[in-house]
Design a protein around this motif. Sequence first.
Motif, PDB file in Angstrom:
ATOM      1  N   TYR A 163       0.832  -1.198   0.000  1.00 15.68           N
ATOM      2  CA  TYR A 163       0.000   0.000   0.000  1.00 15.68           C
ATOM      3  C   TYR A 163       0.865   1.245   0.000  1.00 15.68           C
ATOM      4  O   TYR A 163       1.773   1.391   0.834  1.00 15.68           O
ATOM      5  CB  TYR A 163      -0.925   0.002   1.216  1.00 15.68           C
ATOM      6  CG  TYR A 163      -1.698   1.290   1.375  1.00 15.68           C
ATOM      7  CD1 TYR A 163      -2.566   1.739   0.384  1.00 15.68           C
ATOM      8  CD2 TYR A 163      -1.554   2.071   2.529  1.00 15.68           C
ATOM      9  CE1 TYR A 163      -3.272   2.930   0.538  1.00 15.68           C
ATOM     10  CE2 TYR A 163      -2.262   3.248   2.698  1.00 15.68           C
ATOM     11  CZ  TYR A 163      -3.120   3.675   1.688  1.00 15.68           C
ATOM     12  OH  TYR A 163      -3.810   4.853   1.832  1.00 15.68           O
ATOM     13  N   SER A 164       0.615   2.151  -0.931  1.00 13.13           N
ATOM     14  CA  SER A 164       1.301   3.436  -0.996  1.00 13.13           C
ATOM     15  C   SER A 164       0.331   4.512  -0.518  1.00 13.13           C
ATOM     16  O   SER A 164      -0.614   4.870  -1.241  1.00 13.13           O
ATOM     17  CB  SER A 164       1.768   3.740  -2.419  1.00 13.13           C
ATOM     18  OG  SER A 164       2.282   5.063  -2.499  1.00 13.13           O
ATOM     19  N   GLN A 167       0.337   7.753  -2.723  1.00  8.57           N
ATOM     20  CA  GLN A 167      -0.333   7.634  -4.010  1.00  8.57           C
ATOM     21  C   GLN A 167      -1.787   7.200  -3.881  1.00  8.57           C
ATOM     22  O   GLN A 167      -2.554   7.322  -4.831  1.00  8.57           O
ATOM     23  CB  GLN A 167       0.410   6.629  -4.891  1.00  8.57           C
ATOM     24  CG  GLN A 167       1.830   7.061  -5.257  1.00  8.57           C
ATOM     25  CD  GLN A 167       2.543   6.015  -6.086  1.00  8.57           C
ATOM     26  OE1 GLN A 167       2.382   4.818  -5.863  1.00  8.57           O
ATOM     27  NE2 GLN A 167       3.323   6.475  -7.051  1.00  8.57           N
ATOM     28  N   LYS A 169      -2.757   4.101  -3.489  1.00  8.66           N
ATOM     29  CA  LYS A 169      -2.866   2.918  -4.339  1.00  8.66           C
ATOM     30  C   LYS A 169      -2.426   1.658  -3.585  1.00  8.66           C
ATOM     31  O   LYS A 169      -1.545   1.727  -2.725  1.00  8.66           O
ATOM     32  CB  LYS A 169      -1.990   3.054  -5.584  1.00  8.66           C
ATOM     33  CG  LYS A 169      -2.400   4.163  -6.544  1.00  8.66           C
ATOM     34  CD  LYS A 169      -1.453   4.186  -7.746  1.00  8.66           C
ATOM     35  CE  LYS A 169      -1.815   5.295  -8.722  1.00  8.66           C
ATOM     36  NZ  LYS A 169      -0.889   5.316  -9.886  1.00  8.66           N
ATOM     37  N   TYR A 171      -0.724  -1.837  -4.582  1.00  6.84           N
ATOM     38  CA  TYR A 171      -0.068  -2.597  -5.642  1.00  6.84           C
ATOM     39  C   TYR A 171      -0.111  -4.066  -5.238  1.00  6.84           C
ATOM     40  O   TYR A 171       0.229  -4.414  -4.111  1.00  6.84           O
ATOM     41  CB  TYR A 171       1.394  -2.161  -5.808  1.00  6.84           C
ATOM     42  CG  TYR A 171       1.554  -0.728  -6.273  1.00  6.84           C
ATOM     43  CD1 TYR A 171       1.619  -0.432  -7.628  1.00  6.84           C
ATOM     44  CD2 TYR A 171       1.646   0.321  -5.357  1.00  6.84           C
ATOM     45  CE1 TYR A 171       1.776   0.876  -8.062  1.00  6.84           C
ATOM     46  CE2 TYR A 171       1.781   1.635  -5.778  1.00  6.84           C
ATOM     47  CZ  TYR A 171       1.853   1.909  -7.139  1.00  6.84           C
ATOM     48  OH  TYR A 171       1.993   3.203  -7.569  1.00  6.84           O
ATOM     49  N   GLU A 173       0.444  -8.320  -6.654  1.00  6.35           N
ATOM     50  CA  GLU A 173       1.016  -9.220  -7.639  1.00  6.35           C
ATOM     51  C   GLU A 173       0.544 -10.643  -7.340  1.00  6.35           C
ATOM     52  O   GLU A 173       0.600 -11.088  -6.201  1.00  6.35           O
ATOM     53  CB  GLU A 173       2.543  -9.135  -7.578  1.00  6.35           C
ATOM     54  CG  GLU A 173       3.268  -9.817  -8.708  1.00  6.35           C
ATOM     55  CD  GLU A 173       4.762  -9.484  -8.706  1.00  6.35           C
ATOM     56  OE1 GLU A 173       5.443  -9.867  -9.658  1.00  6.35           O
ATOM     57  OE2 GLU A 173       5.232  -8.826  -7.744  1.00  6.35           O
ATOM     58  N   GLU A 214      -1.779  -4.283 -15.053  1.00  5.57           N
ATOM     59  CA  GLU A 214      -0.501  -3.890 -15.629  1.00  5.57           C
ATOM     60  C   GLU A 214       0.116  -5.007 -16.465  1.00  5.57           C
ATOM     61  O   GLU A 214       0.554  -4.783 -17.587  1.00  5.57           O
ATOM     62  CB  GLU A 214       0.470  -3.469 -14.516  1.00  5.57           C
ATOM     63  CG  GLU A 214       0.026  -2.222 -13.765  1.00  5.57           C
ATOM     64  CD  GLU A 214       1.064  -1.764 -12.759  1.00  5.57           C
ATOM     65  OE1 GLU A 214       1.651  -2.617 -12.060  1.00  5.57           O
ATOM     66  OE2 GLU A 214       1.297  -0.540 -12.683  1.00  5.57           O
ATOM     67  N   THR A 225       0.125  -8.486 -12.432  1.00  4.25           N
ATOM     68  CA  THR A 225       0.306  -7.339 -11.532  1.00  4.25           C
ATOM     69  C   THR A 225      -0.808  -6.325 -11.760  1.00  4.25           C
ATOM     70  O   THR A 225      -1.248  -6.102 -12.896  1.00  4.25           O
ATOM     71  CB  THR A 225       1.675  -6.674 -11.734  1.00  4.25           C
ATOM     72  OG1 THR A 225       1.814  -6.264 -13.097  1.00  4.25           O
ATOM     73  CG2 THR A 225       2.798  -7.632 -11.378  1.00  4.25           C
ATOM     74  N   TYR A 226      -1.225  -5.704 -10.653  1.00  6.89           N
ATOM     75  CA  TYR A 226      -2.342  -4.776 -10.693  1.00  6.89           C
ATOM     76  C   TYR A 226      -2.085  -3.576  -9.785  1.00  6.89           C
ATOM     77  O   TYR A 226      -1.272  -3.637  -8.871  1.00  6.89           O
ATOM     78  CB  TYR A 226      -3.635  -5.456 -10.213  1.00  6.89           C
ATOM     79  CG  TYR A 226      -3.981  -6.725 -10.935  1.00  6.89           C
ATOM     80  CD1 TYR A 226      -4.838  -6.718 -12.026  1.00  6.89           C
ATOM     81  CD2 TYR A 226      -3.460  -7.957 -10.522  1.00  6.89           C
ATOM     82  CE1 TYR A 226      -5.185  -7.885 -12.682  1.00  6.89           C
ATOM     83  CE2 TYR A 226      -3.794  -9.122 -11.170  1.00  6.89           C
ATOM     84  CZ  TYR A 226      -4.646  -9.086 -12.261  1.00  6.89           C
ATOM     85  OH  TYR A 226      -4.963 -10.248 -12.918  1.00  6.89           O
ATOM     86  N   GLN A 227      -2.850  -2.512 -10.050  1.00  7.10           N
ATOM     87  CA  GLN A 227      -2.941  -1.380  -9.142  1.00  7.10           C
ATOM     88  C   GLN A 227      -4.398  -1.202  -8.786  1.00  7.10           C
ATOM     89  O   GLN A 227      -5.277  -1.292  -9.649  1.00  7.10           O
ATOM     90  CB  GLN A 227      -2.466  -0.083  -9.802  1.00  7.10           C
ATOM     91  CG  GLN A 227      -0.997   0.012 -10.109  1.00  7.10           C
ATOM     92  CD  GLN A 227      -0.649   1.373 -10.698  1.00  7.10           C
ATOM     93  OE1 GLN A 227      -1.321   2.372 -10.419  1.00  7.10           O
ATOM     94  NE2 GLN A 227       0.371   1.408 -11.527  1.00  7.10           N
ATOM     95  N   ILE A 229      -6.573   1.725  -7.376  1.00  7.91           N
ATOM     96  CA  ILE A 229      -6.597   3.148  -7.041  1.00  7.91           C
ATOM     97  C   ILE A 229      -7.771   3.400  -6.115  1.00  7.91           C
ATOM     98  O   ILE A 229      -8.930   3.174  -6.480  1.00  7.91           O
ATOM     99  CB  ILE A 229      -6.724   4.012  -8.312  1.00  7.91           C
ATOM    100  CG1 ILE A 229      -5.575   3.682  -9.291  1.00  7.91           C
ATOM    101  CG2 ILE A 229      -6.703   5.487  -7.965  1.00  7.91           C
ATOM    102  CD1 ILE A 229      -5.725   4.329 -10.651  1.00  7.91           C
TER     103      ILE A 229
END
Length: 232
Positions: A163-164, A167, A169, A171, A173, A214, A225-227, A229
């Motif tokens: 977790y960012s 951002q 977001k 992320y 995988e 992604e 891989t995914y984001q 938002i």
Amino acid sequence: MDQVLKITSVLADPTRYDIYQYIARKHQEVTVQEIADAFHIHPNVARLHLTKLEDVNMLVSETKKTGKGGRPSRLYRLSDDVIQLHFPFRDYQLLSKIAIQAMMKLGDAGKQALYETGKLFGQELVQQHVQSMQALEQLSIEEKMNILQKAAEAAGFYPTFHYSENQGKIYFEIFNCPFKELAFTHPDSVCYMHNAFLKGMLEVLFTNAELVTEEIMPSGCNSCTYQAILKK
């Protein structure tokens, strides 16, 4: 039947089963010494467990140089073979192929039904791990991610999350896609359904979450891989 008996015999040992789960979650090759350290057992015992898992094609190994001199190390990883145990015999993968192909032959209506059904199953999977839907708003991001992790593992994904906060977001995988074999032969339909499945999981925990894909394994990548938002 002989192979089925061998597999059930190998997995009957609790330590051996835990070692297999450890490797599945790690997403990387492991050495005998790493397994010995992780499970507090002698390297010879660790080697025996790994060898037995390899004997039934649940693991594969190869010898590689470590770059530090000395003898090359034997590295173990999950096998790409699909192992299914059914008593009596069942072929659900064939059933899946028939169902997906039938849906796609219906055109846009079938594709939409596949999307909606995948999303619904994703939502239901997460809801099974939520004690109270009313209490969701009080949970932290980390607590929600923990629920997401448990639900994903229950579905056989074994993902990693990051977790960012800056951002906004998440992320993540996925190394072990439970639909992998079908996805490689029917990427358009299976990955479309899988994407809806993940959206359903996310939307239970995070309102208005936008899922961005992604990379996917059918395109030649090592993982999907995914984001996610998180919109406020």
